[in-house]
Scaffold this active site. Structure first.
Site, PDB file in Angstrom:
ATOM      1  N   ASP A  43     -17.456   7.263  -2.038  1.00  0.00           N
ATOM      2  CA  ASP A  43     -16.052   7.260  -1.040  1.00  0.00           C
ATOM      3  C   ASP A  43     -15.886   8.305  -0.168  1.00  0.00           C
ATOM      4  O   ASP A  43     -16.427   9.416  -0.524  1.00  0.00           O
ATOM      5  CB  ASP A  43     -14.952   6.922  -1.992  1.00  0.00           C
ATOM      6  N   HIS A  48      -7.315   1.205  -6.654  1.00  0.00           N
ATOM      7  CA  HIS A  48      -7.490   0.515  -5.510  1.00  0.00           C
ATOM      8  C   HIS A  48      -8.152  -0.892  -6.187  1.00  0.00           C
ATOM      9  O   HIS A  48      -9.398  -1.008  -5.905  1.00  0.00           O
ATOM     10  CB  HIS A  48      -8.400   1.191  -4.490  1.00  0.00           C
ATOM     11  N   ARG A 108     -13.635  -8.873   0.713  1.00  0.00           N
ATOM     12  CA  ARG A 108     -12.321  -8.602   0.323  1.00  0.00           C
ATOM     13  C   ARG A 108     -11.449  -9.764   0.539  1.00  0.00           C
ATOM     14  O   ARG A 108     -10.432  -9.993  -0.217  1.00  0.00           O
ATOM     15  CB  ARG A 108     -11.555  -7.559   1.467  1.00  0.00           C
ATOM     16  N   GLN A 148     -10.160  -3.557  -3.801  1.00  0.00           N
ATOM     17  CA  GLN A 148     -11.588  -3.073  -3.621  1.00  0.00           C
ATOM     18  C   GLN A 148     -12.434  -3.228  -4.433  1.00  0.00           C
ATOM     19  O   GLN A 148     -13.480  -3.833  -4.257  1.00  0.00           O
ATOM     20  CB  GLN A 148     -11.116  -1.841  -3.066  1.00  0.00           C
ATOM     21  N   CYS A 188     -16.376   1.755   0.186  1.00  0.00           N
ATOM     22  CA  CYS A 188     -15.171   0.784   0.499  1.00  0.00           C
ATOM     23  C   CYS A 188     -14.713   0.989   2.041  1.00  0.00           C
ATOM     24  O   CYS A 188     -14.070   0.005   2.401  1.00  0.00           O
ATOM     25  CB  CYS A 188     -14.088   1.103  -0.468  1.00  0.00           C
ATOM     26  N   ARG A 235       1.113  -1.166   0.031  1.00  0.00           N
ATOM     27  CA  ARG A 235      -0.057  -0.039  -0.046  1.00  0.00           C
ATOM     28  C   ARG A 235       0.671   1.147  -0.193  1.00  0.00           C
ATOM     29  O   ARG A 235       1.996   1.456   0.737  1.00  0.00           O
ATOM     30  CB  ARG A 235      -0.822   0.034   1.033  1.00  0.00           C
TER      31      ARG A 235
HETATM   32  N1  NVA Z   1      -9.839   7.085  -1.690  1.00  0.00           N
HETATM   33  C1  NVA Z   1      -9.694   6.263  -0.296  1.00  0.00           C
HETATM   34  C2  NVA Z   1      -9.888   4.760  -0.226  1.00  0.00           C
HETATM   35  C3  NVA Z   1      -9.786   4.332   1.135  1.00  0.00           C
HETATM   36  C4  NVA Z   1      -9.852   2.855   1.236  1.00  0.00           C
HETATM   37  C5  NVA Z   1      -8.089   6.763   0.064  1.00  0.00           C
HETATM   38  O1  NVA Z   1      -7.308   6.688  -0.735  1.00  0.00           O
HETATM   39  O2  NVA Z   1      -8.248   6.977   1.398  1.00  0.00           O
HETATM   40  N1   CP Z   2     -11.313  -0.004   2.074  1.00  0.00           N
HETATM   41  C1   CP Z   2     -10.054  -0.333   2.566  1.00  0.00           C
HETATM   42  O1   CP Z   2      -9.169  -0.338   1.679  1.00  0.00           O
HETATM   43  O2   CP Z   2      -9.952  -0.088   3.787  1.00  0.00           O
HETATM   44  P1   CP Z   2      -8.628   0.069   4.765  1.00  0.00           P
HETATM   45  O3   CP Z   2      -8.078   1.298   4.409  1.00  0.00           O
HETATM   46  O4   CP Z   2      -9.035  -0.178   6.051  1.00  0.00           O
HETATM   47  O5   CP Z   2      -7.810  -1.091   4.172  1.00  0.00           O
END
Ligand code: NVA
Ligand code: CP
Length: 308
Positions: free
Chosen positions: A227, A135, A295, A138, A267, A108
């Site tokens: 989101d 992502h 997931r 997801q 998500c 990540r």
């Molecule tokens: N768009 C959000 C998704 C979180 C799972 C982020 O990047 O924070």
């Molecule tokens: N939806 C998602 O990726 O959640 P986290 O940021 O908790 O991993």
């Protein structure tokens, strides 16, 4: 070697196979406990290293459980605690070392380039567990959840409300092409999908409408998605962004415009009473907790796809 970095890297057939395997594996383990292994244990004796440059609840835990269910083990690393392209060790060297220890990596990252750079030097597959650009894990889990509830997603319509230019919306646009569904994105001009992804969408015949009118986006769709308005590391004026996204909030009134049996997806983590009201996310149409569970199942097939 197969990396899972973006939905657009895979063909429709490959993506379909991943979803179908997830369905079969989930149904085959109905009577098993959460962390018991699948009978075939395809990841037995193998391990996944996960590196998180940003916080995570779902990705961290769902990958850990996915790996356990496949019969393997996982090691979760914080970049602060390891030599990760810092000090005397280059990213290249870290990648070479991890390739000796593990069988697959999940990263990540705040920079999509890190995924590519790291992937260049690894001799084992790498999975994108969220980047600033996309992502994909997801969205694969979301396709799976949609189909569990409403059948094949081909020809169905999804509305995306709010920030139209983030990692989730990018992956959703790519998925619309590969899984053949219609997409309506309701967002202000300032937060519309970027030129690069729209050009890709055009080349790949994505059926996508971008509109400033939230009602037009939500009208008659099978699913409404949104989101967080402010993504992790989103370096914007938060107050100004939130103000300009206010009218794209998913609330009861907006959900009424969708089909009567439409589902709501998010998500998570969620900005309650910001992008969605409590009434909607906690309501009957919401499938968000199952999205989180799925997931695990989608990622098991993604791991298997990478290693086969
Ligand atoms: N768009 C959000 C998704 C979180 C799972 C982020 O990047 O924070
Ligand atoms: N939806 C998602 O990726 O959640 P986290 O940021 O908790 O991993």
């Amino acid at each position: 070697m197969k990396n899972f970095l973006d939905i657009s890297d895979l063909t429709s057939n490959e993506l379909r196979a991943i979803i179908e395997e997830a369905k079969v594996r989930k149904s085959n383990r109905k009577d098993l406990n959460k962390s018991e292994t699948d009978s075939d244990q395809p990841f037995k004796g193998k391990s996944m290293v996960m590196i998180f440059e940003k916080p995570s609840t779902r990705t961290r835990i769902s990958f850990d459980i996915a790996v356990k269910q496949l019969g393997g083990s996982s090691i979760i690393l914080n970049p602060e605690g390891i030599h990760y392209g810092k000090g005397n060790e280059t990213l290249k060297d870290t990648a070479k070392v991890l390739s000796e220890y593990a069988d697959i990596i999940m990263l990540r990252t705040s920079s999509h380039e890190n995924l590519k750079e790291f992937g260049k030097y690894l001799s084992i597959p790498i999975i994108n567990g969220l980047s600033n650009q996309s992502h994909p894990c997801q969205i694969m889990s979301d396709i799976f959840t949609f189909e569990e509830t409403k059948g094949n997603i081909g020809g169905k319509s999804i509305a995306w409300l709010g920030d139209g230019n983030n990692n989730m919306s990018n992956s959703l646009i790519e998925a619309a092409s590969r899984f053949n569904f219609k997409l309506k994105i309701g967002c202000p001009d300032k937060y519309k999908p970027n030129k690069k992804i729209m050009l890709w969408a055009k080349k790949n015949n994505v059926d996508v409408l971008v509109t400033k009118n939230p009602s037009e986006a939500a009208k008659d769709v099978d699913c409404v998605m949104t989101d967080k308005w402010i993504s992790m590391n989103d370096k914007v004026n938060k107050k100004a962004k939130k103000n300009s996204l206010k009218k794209y909030q998913v609330n009861k009134k907006l959900m009424k415009l969708a089909k009567s049996d439409a589902i709501f997806m998010h998500c998570l983590p969620v900005g309650r009473e910001e992008e969605v009201t409590d009434e909607v996310i906690d309501g009957k149409q919401s499938v968000v907790w199952r999205q989180a569970l799925n997931r695990v199942h989608a990622q098991k097939s993604i791991i298997n796809w990478c290693l086969n």
